[in-house]
Write an enzyme that holds these catalytic residues in place. Structure first.
Site, PDB file in Angstrom:
ATOM      1  N   SER A  11       0.862  -1.192   0.000  1.00 23.43           N
ATOM      2  CA  SER A  11       0.000   0.000   0.000  1.00 23.43           C
ATOM      3  C   SER A  11       0.890   1.231   0.000  1.00 23.43           C
ATOM      4  O   SER A  11       1.628   1.474   0.969  1.00 23.43           O
ATOM      5  CB  SER A  11      -0.883   0.008   1.242  1.00 23.43           C
ATOM      6  OG  SER A  11      -1.419   1.309   1.398  1.00 23.43           O
ATOM      7  N   HIS A  36      -1.171  -1.290  -4.285  1.00 25.65           N
ATOM      8  CA  HIS A  36      -2.443  -0.936  -3.655  1.00 25.65           C
ATOM      9  C   HIS A  36      -2.514   0.580  -3.437  1.00 25.65           C
ATOM     10  O   HIS A  36      -1.637   1.167  -2.806  1.00 25.65           O
ATOM     11  CB  HIS A  36      -2.538  -1.683  -2.318  1.00 25.65           C
ATOM     12  CG  HIS A  36      -3.836  -1.538  -1.597  1.00 25.65           C
ATOM     13  ND1 HIS A  36      -4.920  -2.328  -1.851  1.00 25.65           N
ATOM     14  CD2 HIS A  36      -4.206  -0.691  -0.599  1.00 25.65           C
ATOM     15  CE1 HIS A  36      -5.917  -1.994  -1.049  1.00 25.65           C
ATOM     16  NE2 HIS A  36      -5.511  -0.989  -0.270  1.00 25.65           N
ATOM     17  N   ASP A  38      -4.859   3.634  -1.910  1.00 26.17           N
ATOM     18  CA  ASP A  38      -5.965   3.948  -0.996  1.00 26.17           C
ATOM     19  C   ASP A  38      -6.540   5.310  -1.335  1.00 26.17           C
ATOM     20  O   ASP A  38      -5.909   6.337  -1.114  1.00 26.17           O
ATOM     21  CB  ASP A  38      -5.450   3.932   0.442  1.00 26.17           C
ATOM     22  CG  ASP A  38      -5.167   2.514   0.906  1.00 26.17           C
ATOM     23  OD1 ASP A  38      -6.077   1.674   0.814  1.00 26.17           O
ATOM     24  OD2 ASP A  38      -4.034   2.247   1.341  1.00 26.17           O
ATOM     25  N   MET A  40      -9.237   8.089  -0.616  1.00 27.39           N
ATOM     26  CA  MET A  40     -10.115   8.534   0.476  1.00 27.39           C
ATOM     27  C   MET A  40     -10.674   9.913   0.155  1.00 27.39           C
ATOM     28  O   MET A  40      -9.968  10.755  -0.410  1.00 27.39           O
ATOM     29  CB  MET A  40      -9.333   8.594   1.784  1.00 27.39           C
ATOM     30  CG  MET A  40      -8.596   7.288   2.104  1.00 27.39           C
ATOM     31  SD  MET A  40      -7.867   7.318   3.737  1.00 27.39           S
ATOM     32  CE  MET A  40      -6.829   5.849   3.680  1.00 27.39           C
ATOM     33  N   HIS A  69      -8.326   0.847  -3.972  1.00 30.14           N
ATOM     34  CA  HIS A  69      -9.261   0.665  -2.859  1.00 30.14           C
ATOM     35  C   HIS A  69      -9.956   1.990  -2.604  1.00 30.14           C
ATOM     36  O   HIS A  69      -9.362   2.928  -2.071  1.00 30.14           O
ATOM     37  CB  HIS A  69      -8.453   0.190  -1.626  1.00 30.14           C
ATOM     38  CG  HIS A  69      -9.255   0.045  -0.376  1.00 30.14           C
ATOM     39  ND1 HIS A  69      -8.664  -0.097   0.868  1.00 30.14           N
ATOM     40  CD2 HIS A  69     -10.594   0.012  -0.145  1.00 30.14           C
ATOM     41  CE1 HIS A  69      -9.605  -0.204   1.786  1.00 30.14           C
ATOM     42  NE2 HIS A  69     -10.786  -0.130   1.195  1.00 30.14           N
ATOM     43  N   MET A  71     -12.229   4.348  -0.625  1.00 32.14           N
ATOM     44  CA  MET A  71     -12.912   4.614   0.645  1.00 32.14           C
ATOM     45  C   MET A  71     -13.639   5.932   0.442  1.00 32.14           C
ATOM     46  O   MET A  71     -13.273   6.983   0.982  1.00 32.14           O
ATOM     47  CB  MET A  71     -11.894   4.671   1.785  1.00 32.14           C
ATOM     48  CG  MET A  71     -11.421   3.278   2.211  1.00 32.14           C
ATOM     49  SD  MET A  71      -9.820   3.283   2.998  1.00 32.14           S
ATOM     50  CE  MET A  71      -8.774   3.241   1.546  1.00 32.14           C
ATOM     51  N   MET A 140     -11.995  -5.700   5.874  1.00 26.09           N
ATOM     52  CA  MET A 140     -10.966  -4.820   6.449  1.00 26.09           C
ATOM     53  C   MET A 140     -10.564  -5.314   7.839  1.00 26.09           C
ATOM     54  O   MET A 140     -11.411  -5.618   8.669  1.00 26.09           O
ATOM     55  CB  MET A 140     -11.491  -3.392   6.570  1.00 26.09           C
ATOM     56  CG  MET A 140     -11.669  -2.653   5.261  1.00 26.09           C
ATOM     57  SD  MET A 140     -10.122  -2.384   4.366  1.00 26.09           S
ATOM     58  CE  MET A 140      -9.228  -1.301   5.482  1.00 26.09           C
ATOM     59  N   ASP A 178      -6.537  -6.294   4.462  1.00 26.46           N
ATOM     60  CA  ASP A 178      -5.909  -4.972   4.422  1.00 26.46           C
ATOM     61  C   ASP A 178      -5.978  -4.327   5.802  1.00 26.46           C
ATOM     62  O   ASP A 178      -7.073  -4.101   6.329  1.00 26.46           O
ATOM     63  CB  ASP A 178      -6.676  -4.126   3.386  1.00 26.46           C
ATOM     64  CG  ASP A 178      -6.099  -2.738   3.199  1.00 26.46           C
ATOM     65  OD1 ASP A 178      -4.998  -2.470   3.710  1.00 26.46           O
ATOM     66  OD2 ASP A 178      -6.762  -1.937   2.520  1.00 26.46           O
TER      67      ASP A 178
HETATM   68  C1  DX5 Z   1      -6.381   1.734   5.550  1.00 26.86           C
HETATM   69  C2  DX5 Z   1      -5.866   1.356   4.183  1.00 26.86           C
HETATM   70  C3  DX5 Z   1      -4.746   0.395   4.176  1.00 26.86           C
HETATM   71  C4  DX5 Z   1      -3.474   0.867   4.823  1.00 26.86           C
HETATM   72  C5  DX5 Z   1      -2.733  -0.331   5.343  1.00 26.86           C
HETATM   73  O1  DX5 Z   1      -7.536   2.486   5.403  1.00 26.86           O
HETATM   74  O2  DX5 Z   1      -6.912   0.768   3.432  1.00 26.86           O
HETATM   75  O3  DX5 Z   1      -4.463  -0.028   2.830  1.00 26.86           O
HETATM   76  O4  DX5 Z   1      -2.656   1.587   3.948  1.00 26.86           O
HETATM   77  O5  DX5 Z   1      -1.648   0.120   6.072  1.00 26.86           O
HETATM   78  P1  DX5 Z   1      -0.850  -0.808   7.108  1.00 26.86           P
HETATM   79  O6  DX5 Z   1      -0.360  -1.994   6.349  1.00 26.86           O
HETATM   80  O7  DX5 Z   1       0.223   0.090   7.583  1.00 26.86           O
HETATM   81  O8  DX5 Z   1      -1.837  -1.206   8.173  1.00 26.86           O
HETATM   82 ZN    ZN Z   2      -6.465  -0.198   1.454  1.00 27.46          ZN
END
Ligand code: DX5
Ligand code: ZN
Length: 231
Positions: A11, A36, A38, A40, A69, A71, A140, A178
């Site tokens: 990620s 990956h 993220d 948001m 991903h 969010m 999650m 994740d």
């Molecule tokens: C959280 C994200 C994850 C995050 C994971 O909302 O979806 O992908 O980056 O990070 P680690 O591996 O540090 O928990």
């Molecule tokens: Zn993620």
């Protein structure tokens, strides 16, 4: 379970954003199977991260598939833009404000892999009606929004429930995990049936991402041989 093909998806949330292209190349060379991203929106989660322009600009650095991903509360507003930008998988949350069915159809219409993620507190059974239509499902293992959180152990039973349900349905839906995935929690999630492991902190904060990826994948590290390769 160890005979399964385990995919590791670093990620980039945990990477150095000031040199993102190099960071992506670094983990691809270290053995990443997917990258990956993220995304948001500051509404679905209390944080804002990246848009399609960023993904498009990283695409030139690698052929490694991009695992996006979402969010965000309204994925339908962004599916086409992220597909155009180079997403190979788009995973949105079941808790969205849009229609889940319509969002699945939109992603599929772009010939992009489709996934559904679920927050830790949402009942896992809400995913069942969609499982056969999905390329991947993402229970999650932390509350979405931030990297570096502690893995929620209750996720393990959910992975097992999903694995059984997917076997019953006879569909090939992948189980991705994740949040808080590291050398301690990776073997636990793999043992229950997850095959795609997302990890931010465990890879980008490691001194040797190649070893970190191997450990997450469950490969033995041969320290002597690895040192010989390194010199
Ligand atoms: C959280 C994200 C994850 C995050 C994971 O909302 O979806 O992908 O980056 O990070 P680690 O591996 O540090 O928990
Ligand atoms: Zn993620």
């Amino acid at each position: 379970m160890s005979d399964r093909d385990i995919k590791i998806a670093p990620s980039i949330l945990a990477s150095d954003f000031s040199r993102l292209g190099e960071e992506v190349c670094r983990v691809v060379e270290a053995g990443a199977d997917l990258i990956h991203f993220d995304v948001m929106d500051g509404h679905f989660v209390p944080n804002i991260t990246m848009g399609p322009q960023l993904i498009n600009s990283i695409k030139q650095y690698t052929d490694c598939p991009f695992d996006v991903h979402f969010m965000i509360s309204h994925p339908q507003n962004f599916i086409d833009e992220f597909a155009d930008a180079g997403a190979d998988f788009i995973t949105f949350h079941i808790e969205i404000e849009d229609s889940v069915e319509d969002a699945i159809d939109m992603v599929k219409a772009r010939e992009v892999g489709v996934g559904i993620a679920i927050r830790p507190k949402t009942p896992i059974s809400t995913l069942f009606p969609y499982l056969a239509d999905l390329d991947l499902v993402l229970p999650m293992s932390v509350e979405p929004g931030f990297g570096g959180q502690k893995f929620i152990m209750a996720t393990l039973d959910k992975i097992e429930i999903l694995r059984k349900k997917i076997s019953e349905l006879g569909c090939g839906t992948l189980i991705e995990v994740d949040g808080g995935v590291n050398s301690h929690t990776a073997p636990l999630v793999v043992d229950r049936g997850a095959t795609v492991l997302v990890a931010g902190t465990a890879i980008f904060n490691s001194e040797n991402p190649r070893d970190a990826i191997r450990v997450l994948r469950g490969e033995e590290l041969n320290t002597k041989r690895d040192n010989n390769w390194d010199v």
